[in-house]
Design a protein around this motif. Structure first.
Motif, short mmCIF file in Angstrom:
data_model
loop_
_atom_site.label_atom_id
_atom_site.label_comp_id
_atom_site.label_asym_id
_atom_site.label_seq_id
_atom_site.Cartn_x
_atom_site.Cartn_y
_atom_site.Cartn_z
N GLY A 166 16.07 -17.66 -30.54
CA GLY A 166 14.91 -18.55 -30.54
C GLY A 166 13.71 -17.80 -30.02
O GLY A 166 13.31 -16.77 -30.58
N GLU A 167 13.13 -18.28 -28.92
CA GLU A 167 11.98 -17.58 -28.34
C GLU A 167 12.40 -16.52 -27.32
O GLU A 167 11.56 -15.83 -26.74
N TYR A 168 13.71 -16.40 -27.09
CA TYR A 168 14.22 -15.39 -26.15
C TYR A 168 14.76 -14.19 -26.93
O TYR A 168 15.24 -14.31 -28.06
N PHE A 169 14.73 -13.01 -26.27
CA PHE A 169 15.24 -11.79 -26.88
C PHE A 169 16.04 -11.02 -25.84
O PHE A 169 15.64 -10.96 -24.67
N THR A 170 17.16 -10.44 -26.25
CA THR A 170 17.91 -9.54 -25.38
C THR A 170 17.89 -8.15 -26.01
O THR A 170 18.05 -8.01 -27.22
N ILE A 171 17.66 -7.13 -25.17
CA ILE A 171 17.51 -5.75 -25.63
C ILE A 171 18.62 -4.90 -25.02
O ILE A 171 18.85 -4.95 -23.81
N TYR A 172 19.28 -4.11 -25.85
CA TYR A 172 20.39 -3.25 -25.42
C TYR A 172 20.02 -1.81 -25.81
O TYR A 172 19.99 -1.47 -26.99
N GLN A 173 19.75 -0.97 -24.79
CA GLN A 173 19.32 0.41 -25.06
C GLN A 173 20.39 1.42 -24.62
O GLN A 173 21.15 1.16 -23.69
N ASN A 174 20.38 2.56 -25.28
CA ASN A 174 21.27 3.69 -25.00
C ASN A 174 22.68 3.45 -25.55
O ASN A 174 23.68 3.56 -24.84
N LEU A 175 22.73 3.13 -26.84
CA LEU A 175 24.02 2.98 -27.53
C LEU A 175 24.30 4.24 -28.36
O LEU A 175 23.41 4.76 -29.05
N LYS A 176 25.52 4.71 -28.28
CA LYS A 176 25.94 5.90 -29.03
C LYS A 176 26.16 5.54 -30.50
O LYS A 176 25.78 6.29 -31.41
N THR A 177 26.83 4.40 -30.73
CA THR A 177 27.07 3.89 -32.08
C THR A 177 26.78 2.40 -32.10
O THR A 177 26.81 1.74 -31.05
N VAL A 178 26.52 1.86 -33.29
CA VAL A 178 26.27 0.42 -33.43
C VAL A 178 27.19 -0.16 -34.51
O VAL A 178 27.58 0.54 -35.44
N SER A 179 27.51 -1.44 -34.36
CA SER A 179 28.40 -2.10 -35.32
C SER A 179 27.74 -3.33 -35.94
O SER A 179 28.42 -4.18 -36.50
N VAL A 180 26.39 -3.45 -35.78
CA VAL A 180 25.64 -4.57 -36.37
C VAL A 180 24.42 -4.02 -37.10
O VAL A 180 24.03 -2.87 -36.89
N ALA A 181 23.82 -4.86 -37.93
CA ALA A 181 22.61 -4.45 -38.67
C ALA A 181 21.57 -5.56 -38.58
O ALA A 181 21.89 -6.71 -38.23
N LYS A 182 20.33 -5.22 -38.89
CA LYS A 182 19.23 -6.19 -38.85
C LYS A 182 19.56 -7.40 -39.72
O LYS A 182 20.05 -7.29 -40.83
N GLY A 183 19.31 -8.60 -39.15
CA GLY A 183 19.55 -9.84 -39.86
C GLY A 183 20.93 -10.44 -39.64
O GLY A 183 21.16 -11.60 -39.98
N ASP A 184 21.86 -9.66 -39.06
CA ASP A 184 23.21 -10.18 -38.79
C ASP A 184 23.17 -11.30 -37.76
O ASP A 184 22.40 -11.23 -36.79
N LYS A 185 24.02 -12.30 -37.96
CA LYS A 185 24.21 -13.33 -36.93
C LYS A 185 25.37 -12.89 -36.04
O LYS A 185 26.42 -12.49 -36.55
N VAL A 186 25.14 -12.94 -34.74
CA VAL A 186 26.18 -12.50 -33.80
C VAL A 186 26.58 -13.66 -32.89
O VAL A 186 25.79 -14.57 -32.63
N GLU A 187 27.81 -13.60 -32.41
CA GLU A 187 28.34 -14.60 -31.47
C GLU A 187 28.31 -14.05 -30.05
O GLU A 187 28.22 -12.83 -29.85
N THR A 188 28.41 -14.93 -29.07
CA THR A 188 28.48 -14.52 -27.67
C THR A 188 29.70 -13.62 -27.47
O THR A 188 30.79 -13.93 -27.95
N LYS A 189 29.49 -12.49 -26.79
CA LYS A 189 30.51 -11.49 -26.47
C LYS A 189 30.96 -10.66 -27.68
O LYS A 189 31.93 -9.93 -27.60
N GLN A 190 30.23 -10.78 -28.80
CA GLN A 190 30.54 -9.94 -29.96
C GLN A 190 30.09 -8.51 -29.68
O GLN A 190 29.02 -8.27 -29.13
N SER A 191 30.90 -7.54 -30.07
CA SER A 191 30.58 -6.13 -29.83
C SER A 191 29.39 -5.72 -30.70
O SER A 191 29.34 -6.01 -31.90
N LEU A 192 28.45 -4.99 -30.08
CA LEU A 192 27.27 -4.49 -30.79
C LEU A 192 27.37 -2.99 -31.04
O LEU A 192 26.68 -2.45 -31.88
#
Length: 417
Positions: A360-386
């Motif tokens: 919504g109007e909130y954003f969470t930012i996760y920096q310093n990841l070696k690899t990622v398992s999501v892409a722009k536009g994906d819907k994610v669930e709570t505790k889903q690996s990024l």
């Protein structure tokens, strides 16, 4: 009344013990959690200290470890204080129970003497037949029956009080042993703390010798973070612009429809960035859900210790601001979304990945990841690996931020304690 008083004392004793146990268990859990953080920091220090050059990460790790050790000593002090209170309460209860036991023994001895004087059946029969009437005889029979029952109850209470005293003395012995162990643990922690403070002092002296290098490192860190912040703010601003244009288009179509139907054109309400970001029912629901979970959001990594907190920091003579928190974790740790939402963007900058998720109007930012398992536009669930955290000079450190629109928030106020 005496029996009721005794029952009340035993009940209150049990309740007090239960309340103490709960407090003691909570302190123990907190102490164990702090110890896990200390061990994680020490493990990271052991792995990063192979380099001859002192790093800012090592300094922050030692500072964090000292802070945690001071917290641990403080918890041990609280545990000792709780035990002192419990020892005092138990000592008073033992004295009170001993006094009641003495009174019960006197009363029971009096009953035994009375029973001895009236032990044969002839005396009891004469006591009943000497009654002036049927009612009095009936009352005397009931009295004899109740006297026997009461004597049995008194014997049971006598035995119960004796057992309760023995139990309380056992608890007191256990309390004293626990206190002795805690005081020993406290002394050990103070020795460790003193050793770490000496290590900190050596590092601070080393900083002054490497001040030029530290200034360069800090300047490089500021430049990198400024580039990352710019990318994040631009992405959020683009999202606001998309929402604004969509809202304006919906208002334009609504006005056209009103004119076509001969109705008054609806007066457009003044909009804010917040209202644009929560214009849709789905976005409004996500915002409300995120806000309602303030102080209860899960940690983005399983094992964690805060290496650097939110706000202004000073290193040597230089001052800088941390818009999030730096979380030390384990090598190869999975980074997880703290709440459901939509991936705003995934970006690679300076050799590692950044993931931003919109709620919504909130954003969470996760920096310093070696690899990622999501892409722009994906819907994610709570505790889903990024993705998986990257490990650099400072070790496996995740930089985590929370924003409301373009405003930075302290993540510690939102994550579960």
């Amino acid at each position: 009344m005496k029996l009721q008083k005794l029952f009340l004392v035993i009940t209150l004793t049990s309740f007090t013990s239960l309340a103490f146990a709960q407090t003691s268990a909570e302190l123990k859990r907190n102490k164990e959690a702090i110890q896990r953080e200390i061990e994680l920091l020490q493990k990271n220090l052991n792995e990063t200290s192979s380099s001859k050059r002192l790093t800012m990460g090592q300094i922050r790790a030692v500072n964090a470890k000292i802070r945690l050790m001071q917290n641990k000593i403080s918890i041990i002090n609280s545990e000792v204080k709780n035990l002192d209170n419990q020892i005092h309460e138990n000592s008073n209860e033992v004295r009170s129970l001993k006094g009641q036991l003495g009174q019960l023994k006197k009363e029971y001895a009096g009953m035994i003497r009375f029973a001895q004087r009236n032990k044969n059946s002839y005396d009891k029969m004469m006591f009943v037949f000497a009654s002036e009437g049927f009612n009095q005889a009936y009352k005397r029979i009931k009295y004899l029956q109740q006297f026997g029952q009461y004597r049995k109850k008194q014997a049971d209470y006598l035995q119960g009080t004796q057992k309760n005293i023995e139990y309380k003395i056992g608890v007191l012995d256990k309390n004293l042993k626990e206190k002795s162990n805690l005081l020993s643990e406290q002394e050990q922690e103070k020795v460790k703390l003193s050793k770490n403070k000496s290590e900190q002092s050596v590092m601070l002296n080393q900083i002054s010798k490497q001040e030029k290098q530290f200034k360069q490192d800090l300047a490089a860190r500021k430049r990198k973070q400024a580039d990352i912040d710019r990318a994040i703010r631009n992405a959020i601003q683009r999202e606001i612009e998309i929402a604004r244009k969509k809202a304006e288009e919906e208002e334009r179509l609504a006005a056209q429809k009103a004119v076509a139907e001969g109705r008054p054109v609806p007066v457009a309400k003044e909009k804010t960035n917040s209202s644009y970001l929560t214009a849709s029912p789905e976005a409004a629901k996500l915002s409300a859900g995120f806000e309602n979970n303030r102080g209860r959001l899960p940690w983005p990594v399983g094992q964690y210790s805060i290496l650097e907190r939110f706000g202004t920091h000073t290193e040597g003579r230089a001052t800088y601001n941390n818009d999030g928190i730096n979380i030390l974790t384990e090598n190869g740790a999975s980074v997880k979304a703290v709440f459901e939402g939509k991936v705003l963007f995934v970006r690679e900058l300076y050799g590692t990945y950044i993931v931003a998720i919109q709620h919504g109007e909130y954003f969470t930012i996760y920096q310093n990841l070696k690899t990622v398992s999501v892409a722009k536009g994906d819907k994610v669930e709570t505790k889903q690996s990024l993705g998986v955290v990257a490990s650099k000079e400072e070790g496996p450190v995740l930089h985590f931020e929370i924003m409301r629109g373009q405003n930075k928030l302290n993540p510690e106020a939102w994550i579960a304690k």
